[in-house]
Design an enzyme around this catalytic site. Structure first.
Site, PDB file in Angstrom:
ATOM      1  N   MET A  30     105.624 -10.664  -5.861  1.00  0.00           N
ATOM      2  CA  MET A  30     105.201 -12.059  -6.003  1.00  0.00           C
ATOM      3  C   MET A  30     103.779 -12.243  -5.457  1.00  0.00           C
ATOM      4  O   MET A  30     103.362 -13.363  -5.162  1.00  0.00           O
ATOM      5  CB  MET A  30     106.177 -12.986  -5.280  1.00  0.00           C
ATOM      6  CG  MET A  30     107.582 -12.906  -5.870  1.00  0.00           C
ATOM      7  SD  MET A  30     108.541 -14.410  -5.646  1.00  0.00           S
ATOM      8  CE  MET A  30     108.639 -14.502  -3.869  1.00  0.00           C
ATOM      9  N   GLU A  35     100.756  -4.403   3.190  1.00  0.00           N
ATOM     10  CA  GLU A  35     100.999  -2.954   3.179  1.00  0.00           C
ATOM     11  C   GLU A  35     102.397  -2.601   2.679  1.00  0.00           C
ATOM     12  O   GLU A  35     102.605  -1.498   2.181  1.00  0.00           O
ATOM     13  CB  GLU A  35     100.778  -2.364   4.575  1.00  0.00           C
ATOM     14  CG  GLU A  35      99.344  -1.933   4.835  1.00  0.00           C
ATOM     15  CD  GLU A  35      98.825  -0.888   3.858  1.00  0.00           C
ATOM     16  OE1 GLU A  35      99.556   0.076   3.552  1.00  0.00           O
ATOM     17  OE2 GLU A  35      97.684  -1.038   3.384  1.00  0.00           O
ATOM     18  N   HIS A  37     104.013  -4.041   0.119  1.00  0.00           N
ATOM     19  CA  HIS A  37     103.863  -3.943  -1.337  1.00  0.00           C
ATOM     20  C   HIS A  37     103.083  -2.680  -1.699  1.00  0.00           C
ATOM     21  O   HIS A  37     103.433  -1.954  -2.632  1.00  0.00           O
ATOM     22  CB  HIS A  37     103.079  -5.136  -1.892  1.00  0.00           C
ATOM     23  CG  HIS A  37     103.702  -6.472  -1.643  1.00  0.00           C
ATOM     24  ND1 HIS A  37     103.143  -7.402  -0.808  1.00  0.00           N
ATOM     25  CD2 HIS A  37     104.830  -7.049  -2.137  1.00  0.00           C
ATOM     26  CE1 HIS A  37     103.886  -8.498  -0.799  1.00  0.00           C
ATOM     27  NE2 HIS A  37     104.918  -8.315  -1.590  1.00  0.00           N
ATOM     28  N   ASP A 151     114.215  -6.171   1.483  1.00  0.00           N
ATOM     29  CA  ASP A 151     115.163  -7.080   0.807  1.00  0.00           C
ATOM     30  C   ASP A 151     116.372  -6.241   0.406  1.00  0.00           C
ATOM     31  O   ASP A 151     116.571  -5.925  -0.769  1.00  0.00           O
ATOM     32  CB  ASP A 151     114.490  -7.722  -0.402  1.00  0.00           C
ATOM     33  CG  ASP A 151     113.283  -8.537   0.002  1.00  0.00           C
ATOM     34  OD1 ASP A 151     113.451  -9.691   0.386  1.00  0.00           O
ATOM     35  OD2 ASP A 151     112.155  -7.997  -0.029  1.00  0.00           O
ATOM     36  N   GLN A 154     118.970  -7.598  -2.067  1.00  0.00           N
ATOM     37  CA  GLN A 154     118.357  -7.635  -3.407  1.00  0.00           C
ATOM     38  C   GLN A 154     118.368  -6.246  -4.050  1.00  0.00           C
ATOM     39  O   GLN A 154     118.720  -6.093  -5.231  1.00  0.00           O
ATOM     40  CB  GLN A 154     116.930  -8.147  -3.268  1.00  0.00           C
ATOM     41  CG  GLN A 154     116.047  -7.945  -4.490  1.00  0.00           C
ATOM     42  CD  GLN A 154     114.667  -8.546  -4.295  1.00  0.00           C
ATOM     43  OE1 GLN A 154     114.524  -9.745  -4.297  1.00  0.00           O
ATOM     44  NE2 GLN A 154     113.651  -7.717  -4.146  1.00  0.00           N
ATOM     45  N   VAL A 177     108.007  -1.449   5.789  1.00  0.00           N
ATOM     46  CA  VAL A 177     106.748  -1.269   6.519  1.00  0.00           C
ATOM     47  C   VAL A 177     106.646  -2.386   7.548  1.00  0.00           C
ATOM     48  O   VAL A 177     106.883  -3.562   7.237  1.00  0.00           O
ATOM     49  CB  VAL A 177     105.538  -1.291   5.565  1.00  0.00           C
ATOM     50  CG1 VAL A 177     104.236  -1.092   6.337  1.00  0.00           C
ATOM     51  CG2 VAL A 177     105.686  -0.207   4.501  1.00  0.00           C
ATOM     52  N   SER A 186     105.771  -9.356   5.723  1.00  0.00           N
ATOM     53  CA  SER A 186     106.286 -10.296   4.735  1.00  0.00           C
ATOM     54  C   SER A 186     105.159 -11.252   4.365  1.00  0.00           C
ATOM     55  O   SER A 186     104.355 -11.628   5.224  1.00  0.00           O
ATOM     56  CB  SER A 186     107.454 -11.101   5.331  1.00  0.00           C
ATOM     57  OG  SER A 186     107.700 -12.259   4.547  1.00  0.00           O
ATOM     58  N   SER A 187     105.122 -11.652   3.096  1.00  0.00           N
ATOM     59  CA  SER A 187     104.113 -12.631   2.680  1.00  0.00           C
ATOM     60  C   SER A 187     104.293 -13.933   3.434  1.00  0.00           C
ATOM     61  O   SER A 187     103.357 -14.709   3.589  1.00  0.00           O
ATOM     62  CB  SER A 187     104.220 -12.893   1.174  1.00  0.00           C
ATOM     63  OG  SER A 187     104.089 -11.683   0.466  1.00  0.00           O
TER      64      SER A 187
HETATM   65  P1  AMP Z   1     107.985  -9.921  -2.771  1.00  0.00           P
HETATM   66  O1  AMP Z   1     106.553 -10.036  -3.179  1.00  0.00           O
HETATM   67  O2  AMP Z   1     108.255 -10.506  -1.420  1.00  0.00           O
HETATM   68  O3  AMP Z   1     108.943 -10.350  -3.833  1.00  0.00           O
HETATM   69  O4  AMP Z   1     108.241  -8.364  -2.573  1.00  0.00           O
HETATM   70  C1  AMP Z   1     107.992  -7.457  -3.620  1.00  0.00           C
HETATM   71  C2  AMP Z   1     108.589  -6.121  -3.251  1.00  0.00           C
HETATM   72  O5  AMP Z   1     107.999  -5.652  -2.042  1.00  0.00           O
HETATM   73  C3  AMP Z   1     110.098  -6.204  -2.994  1.00  0.00           C
HETATM   74  O6  AMP Z   1     110.719  -5.060  -3.554  1.00  0.00           O
HETATM   75  C4  AMP Z   1     110.178  -6.208  -1.488  1.00  0.00           C
HETATM   76  O7  AMP Z   1     111.393  -5.682  -0.993  1.00  0.00           O
HETATM   77  C5  AMP Z   1     109.013  -5.301  -1.129  1.00  0.00           C
HETATM   78  N1  AMP Z   1     108.585  -5.546   0.251  1.00  0.00           N
HETATM   79  C6  AMP Z   1     108.278  -6.742   0.812  1.00  0.00           C
HETATM   80  N2  AMP Z   1     107.988  -6.576   2.126  1.00  0.00           N
HETATM   81  C7  AMP Z   1     108.128  -5.255   2.391  1.00  0.00           C
HETATM   82  C8  AMP Z   1     107.971  -4.448   3.567  1.00  0.00           C
HETATM   83  N3  AMP Z   1     107.626  -4.968   4.750  1.00  0.00           N
HETATM   84  N4  AMP Z   1     108.191  -3.118   3.459  1.00  0.00           N
HETATM   85  C9  AMP Z   1     108.556  -2.569   2.273  1.00  0.00           C
HETATM   86  N5  AMP Z   1     108.721  -3.266   1.134  1.00  0.00           N
HETATM   87  C10 AMP Z   1     108.504  -4.591   1.188  1.00  0.00           C
END
Ligand code: AMP
Length: 288
Positions: A30, A35, A37, A151, A154, A177, A186-187
């Site tokens: 999203m 890091e 992502h 997640d 998910q 990470v 996290s975003s």
């Molecule tokens: P999002 O943009 O939050 O939907 O995340 C996109 C992808 O990045 C999803 O598969 C998340 O699980 C993964 N993701 C988000 N945060 C992390 C993190 N800290 N470490 C590893 N993967 C992550």
């Protein structure tokens, strides 16, 4: 790196690639890249001849009153970061290009897997996730797709969806990470002020304590969970949503804890909802 916005542009970009290359990796995001992502993207680039990242704030996975409007969006910054990873294609569509005005088809994995934990507090969330990921799978037809263990629920649901619908893609789960002090990237961390950022560390501390309790020989899931909850309840500034230990296979609640079982937490710090998880037996950490 090629940037495409529409399905037509995406089809055109992929047509040639499908003829000439054997493997295509997909990393759905999203945006508001960090890091976490980028670790998924790097893994995809290492595993596949061609890699594609989608950047799309998917409205159907947000419930009423959630942060859809204020969710961080900065495509220019994301593209700058993406360029440094070796990604070949970025697909960044507008919502009206993804969903028809009369969109009415949904992909759901009903049952405890979707209805417990995050599914209980965010009704319809996983339906939105599964639907957009299924659409991406159909559009991109990737060899492999990369999702973060951050997640964890998910990831389990998407594995189930892919298996049950016979979608010919390999789902790759990637490790969480973290910041050097342990906070999972996290975003949504940008919503936290300095004090909340410190308070949020209680989530990491609680998961680590659970690993220590397990390493010390505690095998009763009921006891481990009770300790998690009482530790979280005394943490200042945090409101616990759930603290659970689940079997990563079927997401059932085991009685006796085992190495691969997963401790999962969700808590609010102010209005920001944070989630994190760890296996009961630790694996080597990855620092941002
Ligand atoms: P999002 O943009 O939050 O939907 O995340 C996109 C992808 O990045 C999803 O598969 C998340 O699980 C993964 N993701 C988000 N945060 C992390 C993190 N800290 N470490 C590893 N993967 C992550």
């Amino acid at each position: 790196m090629q940037l495409v916005h529409t399905k037509a542009e995406l089809h055109q970009a992929l047509e040639d690639i499908r003829r000439r290359h054997r493997s295509l990796g997909l990393v759905p995001t999203m945006g508001a890249l960090h890091e976490g992502h980028l670790s998924l993207v790097r893994r995809s680039c290492a595993d596949n001849e061609i890699s594609l990242m989608s950047i799309f704030v998917n409205p159907t996975q947000f419930g009423p009153g959630e942060d859809l409007e204020r969710y961080p969006r900065d495509l220019e910054r994301d593209l700058r970061l993406a360029r440094q990873t070796g990604i070949n294609i970025v697909y960044a569509p507008e919502p009206r290009q993804v969903y028809d005005r009369d969109h009415s088809t949904w992909v759901e994995v009903p049952g405890p897997l979707s209805e417990s934990l995050c599914g209980a507090s965010r009704p319809g969330h996983f339906r939105g996730v599964c639907t957009v990921v299924a659409k991406l799978f159909n559009l991109v037809r990737p060899t492999r797709a990369y999702f973060g263990e951050k997640d964890f629920q998910q990831l389990s649901i998407l594995r189930a969806m892919t298996r049950q619908l016979d979608i010919p893609v390999q789902i790759i789960g990637c490790p969480i990470v973290r910041e050097p002090d342990g906070l999972a990237l996290s975003s949504r961390n940008i919503y936290l002020d300095d004090q909340q950022r410190q308070q949020a560390l209680a989530i990491f501390a609680c998961l680590q304590q659970t690993q220590r309790d397990y390493a010390a020989g505690e095998r009763s899931v009921m006891t481990l969970v009770r300790r998690m909850r009482s530790q979280m309840e005394t943490a200042p500034g945090l409101e616990l949503e759930y603290a659970e230990i689940r079997d990563p296979g079927d997401f059932g609640t085991p009685e006796q804890a085992e190495d691969h079982h997963r401790a999962l937490l969700a808590a609010r710090v102010g209005t920001t909802r944070l989630i994190d998880n760890m296996p009961l037996k630790p694996k080597p950490p990855i620092n941002a």
